[in-house]
Design a protein around this motif. Structure first.
Motif, PDB file in Angstrom:
ATOM      1  N   HIS A   5       0.873  -1.121  -0.020  1.00 46.05           N
ATOM      2  CA  HIS A   5       0.067  -0.081  -0.078  1.00 46.05           C
ATOM      3  C   HIS A   5       0.885   1.312  -0.131  1.00 46.05           C
ATOM      4  CE1 HIS A   5      -3.600  -2.172   0.391  1.00 46.05           C
ATOM      5  NE2 HIS A   5      -3.179  -2.659   1.561  1.00 46.05           N
ATOM      6  N   ASP A   6       0.309   2.134  -0.596  1.00 44.66           N
ATOM      7  CA  ASP A   6       1.106   3.610  -0.661  1.00 44.66           C
ATOM      8  C   ASP A   6       0.008   4.593  -0.059  1.00 44.66           C
ATOM      9  OD1 ASP A   6       2.501   5.831  -1.202  1.00 44.66           O
ATOM     10  OD2 ASP A   6       1.770   6.122  -3.286  1.00 44.66           O
ATOM     11  N   TYR A   7       0.135   4.597   1.318  1.00 40.68           N
ATOM     12  CA  TYR A   7      -0.934   5.515   2.101  1.00 40.68           C
ATOM     13  C   TYR A   7      -0.652   6.923   1.786  1.00 40.68           C
ATOM     14  CZ  TYR A   7      -1.960   1.283   4.135  1.00 40.68           C
ATOM     15  OH  TYR A   7      -2.635  -0.208   4.682  1.00 40.68           O
ATOM     16  N   ASP A   8      -1.641   7.782   1.611  1.00 39.61           N
ATOM     17  CA  ASP A   8      -1.360   9.457   1.478  1.00 39.61           C
ATOM     18  C   ASP A   8      -1.588   9.783   3.129  1.00 39.61           C
ATOM     19  OD1 ASP A   8      -4.252   9.167   2.337  1.00 39.61           O
ATOM     20  OD2 ASP A   8      -4.823   9.793   0.414  1.00 39.61           O
ATOM     21  N   MET A   9      -1.582  11.005   3.113  1.00 37.04           N
ATOM     22  CA  MET A   9      -1.717  11.856   4.494  1.00 37.04           C
ATOM     23  C   MET A   9      -2.888  11.532   5.435  1.00 37.04           C
ATOM     24  SD  MET A   9      -2.504  15.808   3.520  1.00 37.04           S
ATOM     25  CE  MET A   9      -2.915  16.205   5.238  1.00 37.04           C
ATOM     26  N   ASP A  10      -3.918  11.026   4.782  1.00 31.27           N
ATOM     27  CA  ASP A  10      -5.153  10.389   5.327  1.00 31.27           C
ATOM     28  C   ASP A  10      -5.291   9.026   5.958  1.00 31.27           C
ATOM     29  OD1 ASP A  10      -6.126  13.198   5.416  1.00 31.27           O
ATOM     30  OD2 ASP A  10      -7.088  13.200   3.702  1.00 31.27           O
ATOM     31  N   GLY A  11      -4.443   8.430   5.284  1.00 30.40           N
ATOM     32  CA  GLY A  11      -4.056   6.958   5.343  1.00 30.40           C
ATOM     33  C   GLY A  11      -4.880   6.098   4.248  1.00 30.40           C
ATOM     34  N   VAL A  12      -5.126   6.788   3.273  1.00 33.22           N
ATOM     35  CA  VAL A  12      -5.944   6.012   2.007  1.00 33.22           C
ATOM     36  C   VAL A  12      -4.917   5.854   1.055  1.00 33.22           C
ATOM     37  CG1 VAL A  12      -7.722   6.167   0.355  1.00 33.22           C
ATOM     38  CG2 VAL A  12      -8.017   7.305   2.811  1.00 33.22           C
ATOM     39  N   CYS A  13      -4.971   4.231   0.585  1.00 31.90           N
ATOM     40  CA  CYS A  13      -3.999   3.854  -0.272  1.00 31.90           C
ATOM     41  C   CYS A  13      -4.289   4.580  -1.612  1.00 31.90           C
ATOM     42  CB  CYS A  13      -3.966   2.433  -0.566  1.00 31.90           C
ATOM     43  SG  CYS A  13      -2.884   1.814  -1.857  1.00 31.90           S
ATOM     44  N   THR A  14      -3.379   5.363  -2.356  1.00 29.04           N
ATOM     45  CA  THR A  14      -3.368   5.936  -3.658  1.00 29.04           C
ATOM     46  C   THR A  14      -3.676   5.105  -4.632  1.00 29.04           C
ATOM     47  OG1 THR A  14      -0.933   5.861  -3.890  1.00 29.04           O
ATOM     48  CG2 THR A  14      -2.052   7.809  -2.844  1.00 29.04           C
ATOM     49  N   ARG A  15      -3.174   3.691  -4.629  1.00 29.28           N
ATOM     50  CA  ARG A  15      -3.684   2.683  -5.449  1.00 29.28           C
ATOM     51  C   ARG A  15      -5.017   1.905  -5.361  1.00 29.28           C
ATOM     52  NH1 ARG A  15       2.038   2.190  -5.563  1.00 29.28           N
ATOM     53  NH2 ARG A  15       2.015   0.718  -3.933  1.00 29.28           N
ATOM     54  N   CYS A  16      -5.322   1.416  -4.371  1.00 28.48           N
ATOM     55  CA  CYS A  16      -6.572   0.929  -4.177  1.00 28.48           C
ATOM     56  C   CYS A  16      -7.660   1.137  -3.505  1.00 28.48           C
ATOM     57  CB  CYS A  16      -6.198  -0.571  -3.657  1.00 28.48           C
ATOM     58  SG  CYS A  16      -5.797  -0.758  -1.942  1.00 28.48           S
ATOM     59  N   GLY A  17      -7.194   2.264  -2.508  1.00 28.65           N
ATOM     60  CA  GLY A  17      -8.281   2.890  -1.710  1.00 28.65           C
ATOM     61  C   GLY A  17      -8.382   2.550  -0.426  1.00 28.65           C
TER      62      GLY A  17
ATOM     63  N   ALA B  35      -8.075   9.440   8.059  1.00 21.43           N
ATOM     64  CA  ALA B  35      -7.839  10.480   9.000  1.00 21.43           C
ATOM     65  C   ALA B  35      -8.500  11.766   8.617  1.00 21.43           C
ATOM     66  CB  ALA B  35      -6.550  10.923   9.083  1.00 21.43           C
ATOM     67  N   GLY B  36      -9.154  12.492   9.161  1.00 19.08           N
ATOM     68  CA  GLY B  36      -9.773  13.829   8.879  1.00 19.08           C
ATOM     69  C   GLY B  36     -11.151  13.485   8.373  1.00 19.08           C
ATOM     70  N   ALA B  37     -11.593  12.267   8.515  1.00 17.67           N
ATOM     71  CA  ALA B  37     -13.344  12.056   8.170  1.00 17.67           C
ATOM     72  C   ALA B  37     -14.219  12.911   9.081  1.00 17.67           C
ATOM     73  CB  ALA B  37     -13.432  10.554   8.229  1.00 17.67           C
ATOM     74  N   GLN B  38     -15.264  13.142   8.371  1.00 17.30           N
ATOM     75  CA  GLN B  38     -16.353  13.874   9.190  1.00 17.30           C
ATOM     76  C   GLN B  38     -17.834  13.382   8.843  1.00 17.30           C
ATOM     77  OE1 GLN B  38     -16.238  17.965   7.959  1.00 17.30           O
ATOM     78  NE2 GLN B  38     -14.020  18.452   8.752  1.00 17.30           N
ATOM     79  N   LEU B  39     -18.561  13.353  10.085  1.00 19.41           N
ATOM     80  CA  LEU B  39     -20.097  12.874   9.731  1.00 19.41           C
ATOM     81  C   LEU B  39     -20.608  13.937   9.177  1.00 19.41           C
ATOM     82  CD1 LEU B  39     -22.175  10.891  10.421  1.00 19.41           C
ATOM     83  CD2 LEU B  39     -22.306  11.769  12.862  1.00 19.41           C
ATOM     84  N   SER B  40     -21.582  13.269   8.259  1.00 19.81           N
ATOM     85  CA  SER B  40     -22.735  14.242   7.757  1.00 19.81           C
ATOM     86  C   SER B  40     -24.163  13.524   7.864  1.00 19.81           C
ATOM     87  CB  SER B  40     -22.589  14.270   6.178  1.00 19.81           C
ATOM     88  OG  SER B  40     -23.612  14.897   5.507  1.00 19.81           O
ATOM     89  N   ALA B  41     -24.939  13.899   8.454  1.00 18.12           N
ATOM     90  CA  ALA B  41     -26.182  13.531   9.093  1.00 18.12           C
ATOM     91  C   ALA B  41     -27.360  14.662   8.712  1.00 18.12           C
ATOM     92  CB  ALA B  41     -26.374  13.133  10.475  1.00 18.12           C
ATOM     93  N   GLN B  42     -28.335  13.869   7.649  1.00 19.16           N
ATOM     94  CA  GLN B  42     -29.519  14.970   7.464  1.00 19.16           C
ATOM     95  C   GLN B  42     -30.972  14.268   7.537  1.00 19.16           C
ATOM     96  OE1 GLN B  42     -28.386  16.024   3.425  1.00 19.16           O
ATOM     97  NE2 GLN B  42     -27.350  18.010   4.003  1.00 19.16           N
TER      98      GLN B  42
END
Length: 313
Positions: free
Chosen positions: A154-166, A206-213
């Motif tokens: 895996h190649d994780y970005d600053m938010d911990g998400v792999c840039t190749r597979c997600g 990292a940096g995820a936020q909740l959206s509730a409507q």
């Protein structure tokens, strides 16, 4: 009986591809009879005298052209000196017998290597001969072994998400999101519902936020899906529909990592009523637009005191 007068001697003449030849013979000057000897003891018919004109062909079998090597049609070549005519299997004269090389017909094969699985690199396969090539122009031939690749990792970005597979890094922080949502009550008033979503490490970036409507105008398909999933014999006292999402820092919706558990809770007045049972449904929309409702496992817990309870999914 008058003897033959064999004074005419015709020497042998070779036939050609286009002119008849003949054997050596002697012919009587009186009656025209033909003989194979000067004594007139071996008579010959006209058919025995004539050597018919004809080609003498040598066959060349057909050879199928390949992607890189030319071939040829089946043909016959006259070996008579000075002739050399070439004909096809129908006897028609031909001037070109070669069949040019067809050239490769490359089809792209996508890379199968992933972050976690070994595979083969992107390449091209000739659908005619089956050979493998690194490039579309089929210049660099490769074996399947040459194309093998180890898993990338895996190649994780600053938010911990792999840039190749997600994929989400297991080291991303635990998620905790809360949102107060105003919802209309059956009595025509409004109440505030606390929606809380939590998940352990490695579930959301990292940096995820909740959206509730709240969804005020619920479509008929959603209503029908819930009715179909509702326990038989129960009636609905109050119903609220929420659109709950977890968004990354850029506002795009993200799904939890595979097989991860996400806890969702709703703090609402109906949960305090011991005469009511709380049921929570997850609405799933299929690719064809149809909807289904899944009944989620629910329990009611105290938040801070007996007068403030929540439904936990």
């Amino acid at each position: 009986m008058i003897p033959h007068s064999l004074v005419i001697h015709v020497p042998a003449a070779a036939k050609t591809c286009y002119l008849d030849g003949n054997v050596e013979y002697w012919q009587c000057a009186s009656c025209g009879a033909k003989f194979a000897d000067a004594e007139g003891t071996l008579p010959l018919t006209d058919d025995e005298v004539v050597i018919p004109a004809c080609h003498e062909f040598e066959a060349t079998p057909a050879k199928e052209a390949t992607c890189t090597e030319p071939g040829n049609i089946a043909y016959w070549t006259c070996t008579v000196e000075g002739c050399g005519i070439v004909v096809d299997e129908s006897g028609n004269q031909v001037w070109e017998t070669a069949v040019p090389a067809a050239g490769h017909k490359p089809v792209k094969v996508e890379r199968t290597t992933t972050c976690t699985e070994t595979g083969v690199a992107e390449h091209y396969k000739c659908e005619a001969c089956g050979k493998l090539f690194q490039d579309e122009s089929c210049t660099f031939e490769k074996t399947l072994e040459d194309l093998q690749e180890a898993a990338f990792g895996h190649d994780y970005d600053m938010d911990g998400v792999c840039t190749r597979c997600g994929a989400i890094s297991p080291d991303t922080p635990a998620f905790e999101g809360t949102s107060y949502v105003d919802v209309p009550t059956p009595q025509g008033t409004w109440q505030q519902v606390l929606v809380r979503v939590s998940a352990p490490q490695g579930v959301f970036p990292a940096g995820a936020q909740l959206s509730a409507q709240v969804v005020v105008n619920v479509d008929a398909e959603t209503e029908a899906a819930v009715d179909a999933a509702r326990e038989e014999g129960t009636t609905r006292a109050a119903s609220y529909t929420f659109d709950i999402k977890v968004l990354d820092r850029y506002g795009y919706e993200v799904q939890p990592a595979d097989d991860s558990r996400v806890n969702v809770s709703f703090a609402l007045a109906e949960a305090k009523n011991d005469n009511l049972n709380v049921a929570v449904y997850h609405i799933k929309e299929e690719e064809d637009g149809t909807k289904s409702a899944e009944v989620l496992q629910t329990n009611v817990e105290d938040v801070n005191d007996e007068n403030n309870k929540k439904a936990v999914v």
